[in-house]
Design a protein around this motif. Structure first.
Motif, PDB file in Angstrom:
ATOM      1  N   ALA A 340       0.814  -1.214   0.000  1.00 56.21           N
ATOM      2  CA  ALA A 340       0.000   0.000   0.000  1.00 56.21           C
ATOM      3  C   ALA A 340       0.848   1.264   0.000  1.00 56.21           C
ATOM      4  O   ALA A 340       0.380   2.322  -0.430  1.00 56.21           O
ATOM      5  CB  ALA A 340      -0.924   0.003   1.219  1.00 56.21           C
ATOM      6  N   ILE A 341       2.087   1.185   0.473  1.00 58.59           N
ATOM      7  CA  ILE A 341       2.955   2.361   0.510  1.00 58.59           C
ATOM      8  C   ILE A 341       3.251   2.853  -0.903  1.00 58.59           C
ATOM      9  O   ILE A 341       3.329   4.058  -1.161  1.00 58.59           O
ATOM     10  CB  ILE A 341       4.262   2.040   1.256  1.00 58.59           C
ATOM     11  N   HIS A 342       3.395   1.920  -1.834  1.00 61.02           N
ATOM     12  CA  HIS A 342       3.811   2.265  -3.190  1.00 61.02           C
ATOM     13  C   HIS A 342       2.653   2.226  -4.188  1.00 61.02           C
ATOM     14  O   HIS A 342       2.870   2.454  -5.378  1.00 61.02           O
ATOM     15  CB  HIS A 342       4.920   1.317  -3.651  1.00 61.02           C
ATOM     16  N   ARG A 343       1.446   1.928  -3.708  1.00 64.79           N
ATOM     17  CA  ARG A 343       0.307   1.841  -4.616  1.00 64.79           C
ATOM     18  C   ARG A 343      -0.870   2.614  -4.027  1.00 64.79           C
ATOM     19  O   ARG A 343      -0.892   2.934  -2.846  1.00 64.79           O
ATOM     20  CB  ARG A 343      -0.077   0.379  -4.865  1.00 64.79           C
ATOM     21  N   ASN A 344      -1.868   2.848  -4.857  1.00 65.63           N
ATOM     22  CA  ASN A 344      -3.027   3.638  -4.434  1.00 65.63           C
ATOM     23  C   ASN A 344      -4.032   2.720  -3.744  1.00 65.63           C
ATOM     24  O   ASN A 344      -5.062   2.347  -4.318  1.00 65.63           O
ATOM     25  CB  ASN A 344      -3.653   4.333  -5.651  1.00 65.63           C
TER      26      ASN A 344
END
Length: 440
Positions: A340-344
């Motif tokens: 989730a840190i790198h994606r929406n």
């Protein structure tokens, strides 16, 4: 003196008049702006409907054989008749403003077609009791695509979980249990025009090589795809399953086999959502530290009533502590946080934000136990507890003196056979008696 006073009063009147004119001018400009924005919104809605009509596509098209349910859906609180009416008159359409892309990791069970699917926004709905009483149904249905796990029902729970379903991700061990053994769920998922899904996505949770001529799950899915042509059945390809295993190993630091685990449906559903969705709203998945920060939580594992329902945190803890088998729910949720840190990706009910960790590897309860057991040299025993159970079983059948028990052990032994059937771990124990032959 009187002249000066008169001039001062005149200036005040002019000032007041200027302020009043400026005030009314601001109001007029505000009204004009609101009118302009309203017209723009109406024009956008009209254009959206025009695009929907122009973008209508048939199932016979080779490039657009996949179909999605309409993005304009009624709120959950609407009456059943109105909801059915609106659902039937709105045309099925692809996602607005997005090119429908090919997903080589998913292949249809009939025709070996590659999945073509793109969703601008997705609601990923778990089966957790976290959703009970939250009233999230309207928000869930508002997304372009709604993804659901296994056979979590919507009938009777629309207020909390919505009623739309674009895709059901059903882990292969659950396909038979969810559909073949439950006629009501089969009707809801595959046949009822108000609740049925558009797609069934089947990942194999602990196998890679699938025998398409004899595997009962594959043959069952193939029969259903023929019986219900309005629902498209897709499988994870072998390459996709291998890719899933590599992602697990990259995040956890060991292979799935080394961890003695198999993927949960939630794990593969999240990967599927990442493949097809631009923005993902996840409903009902708590973070890995939720149970630690809520030690008295009474949330049930499922939002619906079933025969195996249990407390969510209790089940999580029990599964996480088993080094020889079972899902690793908290470890997977730690992985979700990293993704989730790198994606929406956003999480709702409970609402939480991922935390960036300065770690090369996750540090879940399972991994702590695993690394500690590995360091102490007890990992092999904890991952293979059958021999310990066999010994205790033999001793428990013995009564009398130590000598008698030793003699009894020489006569009897317990055969323990462990195997997996339909995703369930089955242990068969059989006591074999051996009589001593008289010495020659």
């Amino acid at each position: 003196m009187e002249r000066a006073t008169s001039d001062l009063k005149f200036r005040w009147r002019v000032r007041d008049l200027i302020i009043l004119l400026a005030f009314w001018q601001c109001i007029l400009m505000t009204l004009c702006l609101l009118y302009f924005l309203h017209n723009q919104s109406v024009d956008l809605d009209r254009q959206r409907l025009v695009n929907l009509e122009n973008a209508r596509f048939s199932r016979d098209s080779g490039d657009f054989h996949s179909r999605l349910k309409a993005t304009l859906k009624p709120p959950t609180k609407k009456g059943e008749e109105e909801a059915r009416f609106i659902k039937n008159i709105i045309t099925e359409a692809p996602v607005i403003g997005e090119e429908i892309k090919s997903l080589p990791g998913y292949i249809s069970i009939i025709g070996n077609k590659t999945l073509h699917m793109t969703c601008r926004t997705c609601s990923l709905v778990s089966s957790s009791g976290q959703l009970s009483g939250k009233g999230a149904g309207a928000d869930i249905d508002d997304a372009d695509c709604v993804l659901r796990m296994n056979a979590a029902p919507v009938k009777g729970y629309e207020e909390d979980v919505g009623y739309r379903t674009t895709a059901r991700i059903i882990g292969h061990p659950n396909l038979q249990k969810s559909l073949q053994e439950d006629e009501d769920m089969k009707q809801e998922i595959l046949d009822d025009q108000n609740t049925r899904t558009d797609f069934v996505i089947i990942p194999w949770l602990y196998e890679v090589d699938i025998n398409q001529t004899s595997d009962p799950v594959y043959l069952l899915a193939k029969n259903y795809s023929k019986e219900y042509p309005s629902v498209e059945f897709y499988l994870f390809t072998k390459e996709k399953l291998q890719e899933t295993g590599r992602e697990f190993e990259r995040q956890v630091g060991m292979t799935r086999k080394e961890a003695h685990t198999w993927f949960s449906t939630g794990f593969v559903t999240m990967l599927f959502a990442i493949d097809i969705c631009g923005k993902i709203d996840v409903y009902g998945l708590p973070p890995e530290n939720y149970c630690q920060s809520h030690p008295n939580s009474k949330i049930l594992y499922h939002y619906y009533n079933d025969s195996i329902n249990k407390l969510e945190c209790t089940y999580y803890a029990a599964s996480e502590k088993k080094l020889h088998m079972g899902h690793k729910f908290l470890t997977e949720k730690a992985i979700f946080s990293q993704w989730a840190i790198h994606r929406n990706i956003r999480f709702h009910y409970p609402s939480w934000k991922p935390v960036l960790r300065n770690l090369t590897q996750l540090n879940s309860p399972f991994l702590k136990l695993y690394n500690e057991a590995k360091k102490n040299g007890t990992l092999s025993k904890l991952q293979n507890p059958s021999s310990k159970r066999q010994k205790s079983s033999k001793m428990s059948n013995c009564s009398g003196s130590v000598t008698d028990c030793k003699a009894e052990e020489s006569k009897n032994y317990t055969v323990v056979r462990t195997f997996y059937k339909n995703g369930r771990r089955i242990v068969v124990k059989r006591v074999v008696k051996i009589s001593k032959k008289p010495s020659a």
